[in-house]
Design a protein around this motif. Structure first.
Motif, PDB file in Angstrom:
ATOM      1  N   LYS A  25     -20.820 -22.847  37.211  1.00  0.00           N
ATOM      2  CA  LYS A  25     -21.575 -24.084  37.006  1.00  0.00           C
ATOM      3  C   LYS A  25     -23.067 -23.792  36.915  1.00  0.00           C
ATOM      4  CE  LYS A  25     -18.519 -27.392  39.240  1.00  0.00           C
ATOM      5  NZ  LYS A  25     -18.352 -28.300  40.384  1.00  0.00           N
ATOM      6  N   GLU A  26     -23.542 -22.891  37.761  1.00  0.00           N
ATOM      7  CA  GLU A  26     -24.967 -22.553  37.790  1.00  0.00           C
ATOM      8  C   GLU A  26     -25.428 -21.977  36.455  1.00  0.00           C
ATOM      9  OE1 GLU A  26     -27.835 -19.359  40.091  1.00  0.00           O
ATOM     10  OE2 GLU A  26     -25.927 -19.921  41.005  1.00  0.00           O
TER      11      GLU A  26
ATOM     12  N   ASP B 241     -24.601 -25.608  29.152  1.00  0.00           N
ATOM     13  CA  ASP B 241     -24.997 -27.017  29.109  1.00  0.00           C
ATOM     14  C   ASP B 241     -25.976 -27.367  30.221  1.00  0.00           C
ATOM     15  OD1 ASP B 241     -23.413 -27.368  26.917  1.00  0.00           O
ATOM     16  OD2 ASP B 241     -21.729 -28.244  28.031  1.00  0.00           O
ATOM     17  N   LYS B 242     -25.919 -26.645  31.334  1.00  0.00           N
ATOM     18  CA  LYS B 242     -26.837 -26.880  32.447  1.00  0.00           C
ATOM     19  C   LYS B 242     -28.179 -26.187  32.220  1.00  0.00           C
ATOM     20  CE  LYS B 242     -23.827 -28.777  35.382  1.00  0.00           C
ATOM     21  NZ  LYS B 242     -23.954 -30.035  36.053  1.00  0.00           N
ATOM     22  N   ASN B 243     -28.209 -25.198  31.313  1.00  0.00           N
ATOM     23  CA  ASN B 243     -29.422 -24.428  31.033  1.00  0.00           C
ATOM     24  C   ASN B 243     -29.720 -24.446  29.538  1.00  0.00           C
ATOM     25  OD1 ASN B 243     -29.744 -23.229  33.775  1.00  0.00           O
ATOM     26  ND2 ASN B 243     -27.727 -22.430  33.294  1.00  0.00           N
TER      27      ASN B 243
END
Length: 66
Positions: free
Chosen positions: A35-36, A40-42
């Motif tokens: 997840k980290e 899509d988070k970055n």
């Protein structure tokens, strides 16, 4: 206790080789790391995040299937 490659894979996932290594702990830390570094988070770090995520997946599969 473990060979060097196995310990390196544990370190990538953020696990302590001398700590408790259960299937649940490995899966939990893998999910957190995945997840980290999910692209899509970055959004600004797409290539780096993708490479890190790929490395994390490879390490988890090596740990579970050794």
């Amino acid at each position: 206790m473990y060979n060097k490659k196995f310990e390196e894979n544990l370190k990538v996932l953020g696990l302590n080789p001398s700590g408790e290594l259960t299937l649940q702990t490995i899966k939990k830390t893998h999910r957190a790391k995945a997840k980290e570094f999910h692209p899509d988070k970055n959004p600004g770090k797409d290539t780096t995040a993708y490479k890190c995520r790929k490395r994390i997946l490879r390490c988890q599969s090596r740990i579970l299937f050794i």
